[in-house]
Design an enzyme around this catalytic site. Structure first.
Site, PDB file in Angstrom:
ATOM      1  N   LYS A   1      10.830   9.191   6.566  1.00  0.00           N
ATOM      2  CA  LYS A   1      11.774   9.370   5.452  1.00  0.00           C
ATOM      3  C   LYS A   1      11.136  10.194   4.329  1.00  0.00           C
ATOM      4  CE  LYS A   1      12.290   4.866   4.700  1.00  0.00           C
ATOM      5  NZ  LYS A   1      11.492   4.216   5.758  1.00  0.00           N
TER       6      LYS A   1
ATOM      7  N   ARG B   1      17.539  -1.397   0.615  1.00  0.00           N
ATOM      8  CA  ARG B   1      16.855  -2.086   1.704  1.00  0.00           C
ATOM      9  C   ARG B   1      17.492  -3.435   2.012  1.00  0.00           C
ATOM     10  NH1 ARG B   1      11.635   0.696   1.082  1.00  0.00           N
ATOM     11  NH2 ARG B   1      10.239   0.213   2.794  1.00  0.00           N
TER      12      ARG B   1
ATOM     13  N   ARG C   1      -1.573   7.705   9.585  1.00  0.00           N
ATOM     14  CA  ARG C   1      -1.451   7.843   8.127  1.00  0.00           C
ATOM     15  C   ARG C   1      -2.612   7.115   7.436  1.00  0.00           C
ATOM     16  NH1 ARG C   1       4.341   6.601   5.605  1.00  0.00           N
ATOM     17  NH2 ARG C   1       3.722   4.438   5.614  1.00  0.00           N
TER      18      ARG C   1
ATOM     19  N   ARG D   1      -2.577   4.036   2.521  1.00  0.00           N
ATOM     20  CA  ARG D   1      -1.893   3.014   1.720  1.00  0.00           C
ATOM     21  C   ARG D   1      -2.399   1.648   2.138  1.00  0.00           C
ATOM     22  NH1 ARG D   1       4.454   4.388   2.312  1.00  0.00           N
ATOM     23  NH2 ARG D   1       4.419   2.128   2.431  1.00  0.00           N
TER      24      ARG D   1
ATOM     25  N   ARG E   1       6.500  -5.710   8.099  1.00  0.00           N
ATOM     26  CA  ARG E   1       7.466  -4.764   7.513  1.00  0.00           C
ATOM     27  C   ARG E   1       8.595  -4.476   8.504  1.00  0.00           C
ATOM     28  NH1 ARG E   1       3.534  -0.116   6.051  1.00  0.00           N
ATOM     29  NH2 ARG E   1       5.316   1.014   5.207  1.00  0.00           N
TER      30      ARG E   1
HETATM   31  P1  AMP Z   1       7.887   2.315   1.230  1.00  0.00           P
HETATM   32  O1  AMP Z   1       6.969   3.260   0.548  1.00  0.00           O
HETATM   33  O2  AMP Z   1       9.335   2.737   1.133  1.00  0.00           O
HETATM   34  O3  AMP Z   1       7.470   2.025   2.646  1.00  0.00           O
HETATM   35  O4  AMP Z   1       7.807   0.925   0.437  1.00  0.00           O
HETATM   36  C1  AMP Z   1       6.596   0.200   0.368  1.00  0.00           C
HETATM   37  C2  AMP Z   1       6.872  -1.234  -0.043  1.00  0.00           C
HETATM   38  O5  AMP Z   1       7.473  -1.254  -1.342  1.00  0.00           O
HETATM   39  C3  AMP Z   1       7.836  -2.001   0.843  1.00  0.00           C
HETATM   40  O6  AMP Z   1       7.202  -2.558   1.981  1.00  0.00           O
HETATM   41  C4  AMP Z   1       8.345  -3.069  -0.125  1.00  0.00           C
HETATM   42  O7  AMP Z   1       7.391  -4.082  -0.314  1.00  0.00           O
HETATM   43  C5  AMP Z   1       8.433  -2.300  -1.435  1.00  0.00           C
HETATM   44  N1  AMP Z   1       9.772  -1.672  -1.603  1.00  0.00           N
HETATM   45  C6  AMP Z   1      10.059  -0.341  -1.629  1.00  0.00           C
HETATM   46  N2  AMP Z   1      11.369  -0.134  -1.796  1.00  0.00           N
HETATM   47  C7  AMP Z   1      11.940  -1.360  -1.868  1.00  0.00           C
HETATM   48  C8  AMP Z   1      13.279  -1.818  -2.009  1.00  0.00           C
HETATM   49  N3  AMP Z   1      14.315  -0.965  -2.103  1.00  0.00           N
HETATM   50  N4  AMP Z   1      13.485  -3.169  -2.028  1.00  0.00           N
HETATM   51  C9  AMP Z   1      12.461  -4.042  -1.947  1.00  0.00           C
HETATM   52  N5  AMP Z   1      11.187  -3.687  -1.795  1.00  0.00           N
HETATM   53  C10 AMP Z   1      10.912  -2.343  -1.753  1.00  0.00           C
END
Ligand code: AMP
Length: 189
Positions: free
Chosen positions: A13, A88, A127, A135, A146
């Site tokens: 994404k 989400r 990654r 990360r 996740r």
């Molecule tokens: P991402 O970079 O999109 O993979 O997000 C990393 C982490 O941030 C996720 O595993 C969640 O813990 C948190 N996170 C990101 N976006 C959301 C969201 N819309 N709702 C809840 N938690 C989020």
């Protein structure tokens, strides 16, 4: 045009959102990046979020909705946004709908980037091995959680957009360039 890039962690994404930003004048709104910025700034929210993110869980709907509401009301949102990592949960999707109605705008397309889950573990390991992209939540144990959260809480958002007739699926197992091309085809159709 406002779009949502949807898909499990590691689907690509962020990569595709960055390409769209450089090719079209759109703004990427990544809630994951916003949370990582809070962590980098050592804010109270960042401290709370880090624990949740490192465990592979979701930050509360209330916090996330406020965060995106703030950004959607800014000038940059007028250019057209790419939502990456939001919504989400069904609650977030419903709140987004209300927010957009209030601003007299809408989501035009939701693109689900579908991937083979075994491949996600390899992608995330890759990654994690790149120091500039590493990360804390990129390891097999957290990824397993996740993915569970994705199936339990995030995938149920798909019917919400399917019912609106704006959901398209793109095969995320192709090369970055090919996926980008398919996404462009959907956006230009
Ligand atoms: P991402 O970079 O999109 O993979 O997000 C990393 C982490 O941030 C996720 O595993 C969640 O813990 C948190 N996170 C990101 N976006 C959301 C969201 N819309 N709702 C809840 N938690 C989020």
């Amino acid at each position: 045009m406002n779009i949502i890039l949807f898909g499990p962690p590691g689907a690509g994404k962020g990569t595709q959102a960055e390409k769209l930003v450089s090719e079209r004048s759109m703004v990427q709104l990544s809630t994951g990046d916003m949370l990582r910025a809070e962590i980098a700034a050592n804010s109270e929210l960042g401290l709370q979020a880090k624990k949740i993110m490192d465990a592979g869980e979701l930050v509360s709907d209330e916090i996330m909705i406020k965060m995106i509401e703030h950004r959607m009301s800014g000038d940059e949102a007028n250019l057209g946004v790419i939502l990456d990592g939001f919504p989400r949960t069904v609650k977030q999707a419903e709140a987004l709908d209300e927010m957009l109605k209030h601003n007299n705008v809408a989501i035009d397309q939701v693109i689900e980037i579908s991937v083979d889950e075994d491949a996600l573990f390899d992608r995330i390991a890759h990654r994690a091995s790149q120091s500039d992209k590493a990360r804390d939540d990129d390891n097999a144990e957290v990824l397993t959680q996740r993915l569970k959260v994705y199936h339990d809480n995030t995938a149920p958002v798909l019917p919400f957009y399917r019912n609106k007739g704006i959901l398209s699926q793109v095969d995320g197992m192709m090369s970055i360039e090919e996926v980008a091309e398919k996404i462009s085809e959907v956006l230009d159709s």
